[in-house]
Every structure is written in structure tokens, then in C-alpha cells.
Design an enzyme around this catalytic site. Sequence first.
Site, PDB file in Angstrom:
ATOM      1  N   HIS A  56       0.825  -1.217   0.000  1.00 11.66           N
ATOM      2  CA  HIS A  56       0.000   0.000   0.000  1.00 11.66           C
ATOM      3  C   HIS A  56       0.860   1.270   0.000  1.00 11.66           C
ATOM      4  CE1 HIS A  56      -2.901   3.056   1.033  1.00 11.66           C
ATOM      5  NE2 HIS A  56      -2.350   3.228   2.225  1.00 11.66           N
ATOM      6  N   HIS A  80       3.878   7.067   5.454  1.00 18.01           N
ATOM      7  CA  HIS A  80       2.709   7.778   5.990  1.00 18.01           C
ATOM      8  C   HIS A  80       1.916   7.002   7.038  1.00 18.01           C
ATOM      9  CE1 HIS A  80       0.515   5.449   2.875  1.00 18.01           C
ATOM     10  NE2 HIS A  80      -0.545   5.637   3.648  1.00 18.01           N
ATOM     11  N   GLU A  84       1.058   5.819  12.707  1.00 18.19           N
ATOM     12  CA  GLU A  84      -0.291   5.402  13.097  1.00 18.19           C
ATOM     13  C   GLU A  84      -0.394   3.904  13.342  1.00 18.19           C
ATOM     14  OE1 GLU A  84      -4.834   5.379  11.277  1.00 18.19           O
ATOM     15  OE2 GLU A  84      -3.302   6.627  10.355  1.00 18.19           O
ATOM     16  N   ASP A  85       0.221   3.100  12.481  1.00 19.70           N
ATOM     17  CA  ASP A  85      -0.015   1.659  12.507  1.00 19.70           C
ATOM     18  C   ASP A  85       1.137   0.815  13.057  1.00 19.70           C
ATOM     19  OD1 ASP A  85      -2.505   2.078  11.417  1.00 19.70           O
ATOM     20  OD2 ASP A  85      -1.830   1.843   9.354  1.00 19.70           O
ATOM     21  N   ASP A 147      -3.128   8.485  -0.999  1.00 19.66           N
ATOM     22  CA  ASP A 147      -3.470   7.408  -0.066  1.00 19.66           C
ATOM     23  C   ASP A 147      -4.925   6.986  -0.251  1.00 19.66           C
ATOM     24  OD1 ASP A 147      -3.485   5.710   2.243  1.00 19.66           O
ATOM     25  OD2 ASP A 147      -4.249   7.364   3.447  1.00 19.66           O
TER      26      ASP A 147
END
Length: 731
Positions: A56, A80, A84-85, A147
Site C-alpha cells: 500500500h 505515511h 499510526e499503525d 493514499d
Amino acid sequence: MPGITPEMETAYQELQATVLAKRPNEDTAVLRKAFEFASLKHAPQTRDSGEPYMLHPLAVAQTLAEMSMDMVCLLTGLLHDTIEDTETTAEEIRKLFGPDVERCVNGVTKLSKINLHNREDRQAESVRKMLLAMVEDIRVIIVKLADRLHNLRTLSSLSRERQERIAAETIELYAPIAHRLGMGKLRAELEDLGFQYLDPPAYHEVTEAIEVKRQANEQVLDEIRDTVLVKLAEEHIPVRVQARVKRPWSVYQKLKKQRIDIDQVYDLLGVRIITDSVKNCYAALGVIHNEWHPIPGRIKDFIAIPRPNLYQSLHTSVMGPMGVSFEVQIRTEEMHRLAEEGIAAHWKYKEGKKGPAEDDQRIAWLRQLVEWQREMRDPSDFMSNLKVDLYPEEVYCFTPKGRVVVLPREATPIDFAYSIHTDVGHCCIGAKVNNRMVPLKHGLRNGDIVEIMTQNGGQPSRDWLSFVKTTRARNKIRHVINATEREKSVELGQKLLEREARRLGVALSRITRQQMEAVATEYGCAKTEDLHAALGWGKFSARQVLSKLAPGVVEPETPATPATPEAPAYQPERDRAGAAAKDYVIQVKGIDDLLTYRAKCCNPIRGEPIVGYITRGKGVAVHSKGCPNVQNLMYEAERRIEVEWARGARESFNVRIIVHTDDRAGMLNQLTQILFDEEVNIRSVEAHADEKQFDSAIVEMTVEVRDKKQLERVVSAMRRVSGVRDIERVH
């Protein structure tokens, strides 16, 4: 390197090749470093489709590379999702890749880790953060759009509910942002992919209608293209010509708005003429009009007056061969590049640190929006204002001195006044349009010359909120009204508390400031003044507050006690007998004894998001969050109150819908059969021919539904009936 699969390595090699083809002088060593870093961090993760998650970020970076974005943007694309992940920190990103990359990655990161009340709040706060980051560095939104594009391309593996949510958010928020930034190519794909998942039946219906005529349309376009090339060559105008069939989402929007058949879409077919100069653009327009008859009212000159996103082109619709109408767009190579790539075009030919100049018109609206959003604390208020501000602005008006003012469609003289200056808006008492006096709610049109009349010491009227269109005007009006209304509420709240204290024998003079502030905090108010304002609006009763201030003297009120002793009794109708004093389908969160009633303007049904609005003496009016009146009412935070659907209540809701259909035999029978299958009771039904549209009919019906889901099933089934053009719910 461990963790990098052959598939990921292939994708990276393609990315690197694209970067070097678009920007030959780039050093890709840091790109490889970011790829390996992100691969390591995302190594254990997979997407819902089962493929490695790292594919991704690689796809996002590939889209950015194809747009010729700089290395900071490419690195942000690869990284990016790391904050967050994964366990990656912002400090780690800054240390390895620099402050610019860290700032952009932070800007793209959603606020999913913050504990906010609901998804709407999370989305609003995420968008707030993104907008602030965009002002500082526009590359943040370009990465976010790339994205979102890849997420839509791979949406098929998600649940239907998530598909609809992401598609709706794309259509409402991200596609309009791409439009405002002039990124036409990206916007087009976002809209068509979003449409595919938002309303699959409508998408397939439109695409099939386009596909049926594809071969015939391509033949017509080939003939038009050949004719254009020959005629322009005769006039020695250098051009290249592109032909296209209108996109599914654009066709659907036109069919829905105008309630017409696909054969009546004037610009279904189109050709784009790209030439070398502005002079030749106008020369080409003359050649086109000499060859084919122009359709009146369809000529637009966006070269002389560009759109707010700096889009420039000449548009005209003409009647072509065999009576087929088509649209022609004429522009220069530079105009075409900016129309396709918009703000992203800045990175192709120059090494700008953050892209556009400080005064670039495409982000001037963004700077204004960030200023306004600081005043908007309510998430739904912020999001609805943002969506209004993202709509294409298409009305071009003039001041008496010739200054161009760009406003949204259906804007009014009040919007015009506030766009000139806040004080002009506040003091506006009248307006002239084209030397003729008009009402302040008059809708402005392209080319209008507007003169605003003012009076010193003037104040905006609350009624203006019902018809102004711009965020600027709405916020400025609210600010003045809010200050005035709040003063009145604080004063009334103090009087109510003092009067009730005298009646119950409580000496307020003995209550300390600290005690008052403690009780205010208990009621969710930041200070005593806020508590007085809430009392003034009737959000709490004076007795409730006094029972907290003097617990040994004042007993808490019973459910029978009205919210304000002096308020007149109010009993909204529940049925013809009028037996109930309260709408038991809805309740105020945390309070059992407040009167509630569903507002007649929107008549919300179970399952719809709702919001409560305190009215003096009438209890709590409950509106659907989508109600057009909500924005006009919710200018004062003290009057809002959280409401919810009562779980135990079982009640049906009357809903009026209008179905626009082909005028043919058997249509009414098919529609009523759907209602029978869904066990929906019909309260009334009326069908008649549509006088405004040839060969069309209108079916108006009032039906009883249990909740929003049942209504959606009915509407969806009706849309699948052949000949149904549009369905609208009447509030």
C-alpha cells in the site's frame, strides 16, 4: 533484506524507475532507505485482502512519483502509516529523514489513537489537523489524496458498510478538496471509484447506458476529431485534440439534478482542443462556431475569469453531426497541465520547498478556513461548514468599480457584503443588483453588479442565517448573535437562580465562588458564567443547581417538576388524541424528565443521527443532523443537548417521498408491490403527469416505516425499477 518479498521489491524497482524518469537528478539512496525502514516496521502486517501491507505505501509513493512530486513527498508516501499503525515515533522519523518528512507524516496521520466521543468527532478532529498541516505544507494533502486513491482502488476486500463509509467520505470531502486544488485527473478517479461503491445499482445503470452507445459515440467522436483537425489546420492553428465520453459520476449528477434521460445530456460527448497560445484559443472557438451551431447559454470563458482553483479554459456546447450535441474545451498546453495536475504541477519544473507561493489563490481559501475553524468547536458544525466551503464556486459578481467577487451558487447580497469586509456585512441594510433594489435573500447570478447600502451602527439579523451561503458570512453573523444572546442568557440565569433561592430560603451571599465553580464543573460548565447561561436557556433548573449548592436545605426536584417553574406547559402532539406529554421514542442522555418532541421541519426517524435543541418553555426540539434548519439554529453551544433513540420504544414513522418516473403503464403497481413486500403501510398515494418534463410522471406517497434501514431498503428497491429517475424524501 529480510521481510522484503519479491512482489515488494518489484514494486519498489518500478517506483525508482518512475522517479528517475520524471526527475533524473534525484538521489534515490534515501528512497531505498525509507522503503527498507517502512518494510521492516510493517513486516508482520497484512491488508484485508491478505497481501503484505507494505504494498500500500509503495502504491501511494508510485502515484506521487507519477505526479512528479519531490523527494520529501515520496518519502512521506512510503512512511505515511508508520506512526499510526506501528510503534514508530515522530522523533524516529525526524532523526532518520529530517523535519520536513516528520511534519508531513504527522499531518497525514489520523487521530485514531485519541479517545474522542464518536466517529464523527474523530473524523472532524482528523480533518482539522490535516487542514492545519496543509497550510504549513501543502504536500500533506497531496499524499492524503494519493493514499485515499489507492484505498478506493482496493476497496473490494472490505465489508459493505466500510465500503459505503469510505466512498461517502471521498465524495463529500476528498474529491472536492482535489477539485479546489485544481487536480482534475485525480478528482475524476476519486469520484468514479467512490460512486461505484456508494451506490452500486446507480453506477451500473449509468455505465450500462454509456456502454450501450459506446460504439456509436466513438464513431461520432472520430468524425468530430477529424473535422476539427482539418478545419483548424486550414486556419494554421497548431493543435492536438483529445476526445472523451463524460464520466459516470458526472453523468449521474446531471441526471439526478435535472431529472433527464441520458439522451438529453448535452455534454455526454466532448473534445478538448489544446493549442499554443491564448490568441489561438479564441481563434479556435470561432472556427468551431463557424462549423457547428452553438447551443445558447452554454458558452463559458474561464480564460478571462478563471475559476477559484485557477482552472482556465473556453467551454462551449454545439450541435454536431446527425444532431448529436457535444462539448468543446479549448485551452493552452500550460492551462491543460494545470487543469490536470493543479497544485501538484508546481513540483515538475521547479524545486520549490513547499510548492505554491504564499498568496496562491488555490490555498487562499484554505488559510481563511483554518482561521474560521478556530471559532467552531462543534464537530458536526465544523464538518458541515467545510463541505459547504468545498463546493465549486460558480457565481462571478462585480462591485460598482469592477472588482470581481467569486461566490457559491445561490449566494445573496449578504454573502457579497461579508466577502467585501466584515463591517460592510454587519452594517448592510439593503442592496442594489444591476441598479435595481432587491431583497437581501435575492440569489445572485453571473455578471451581476452588486452595490451594498450600509448604515453606521447596524447589526446583523438572526434571519440572515436562514439564507446566507458562505461560511464567512455565517460565522460572522453567528459571532455577533452569539455574544448578544449569551449576555441575555447569563442575565436571565442569574435572575432565575436568585428568585428560586429567595423562594426556597437559600442565602446566595453565603455561597463561595469556589462552591459555585465546583457545581458549574459538575454540570459540564467551565465557569459560573456558563452555568448562568445554561440556566437562562433552561438546560437545567434553578432548583437542580440549588440542591447541589445547599443540599441540606433544598431537596432534589422530582421528575414531575418542570425544567423551569415559570415555563408554560407544552404538550407536543403524539397522535390525534394528544395523550402523551412527551415523545417517548427519544430521550435526553442522562436526564429522564425533559420534554422532547420531533421537529416538524425534518421529522427524524429511528436510526437517523439526531441532535437536541433547547427551546424556552417547549422542551427539547429534536432535529435530524441533516436537517437544513440545524445550521441556522445551532449558533449557540449552550442550547445543544445530546439526545438518543429510546431502546424500548416501538413506533412507526410517517415519511413522505416523491418518485420521479417515466410516464408508463404499470409503474404505480410496481412501486406499491415493493411496499407490500416490505410490509410498509401506505397512508396516502397520488400519481400525476409531470407538467414540466415531457413523458414523465410524479408519484407522491406517505408511508409508515419502522426505521431508517427499512426506508433505505424501500428506496433502494424502487430505484431498481426500470423508469425510476429519482426519489426524494420530503421534509
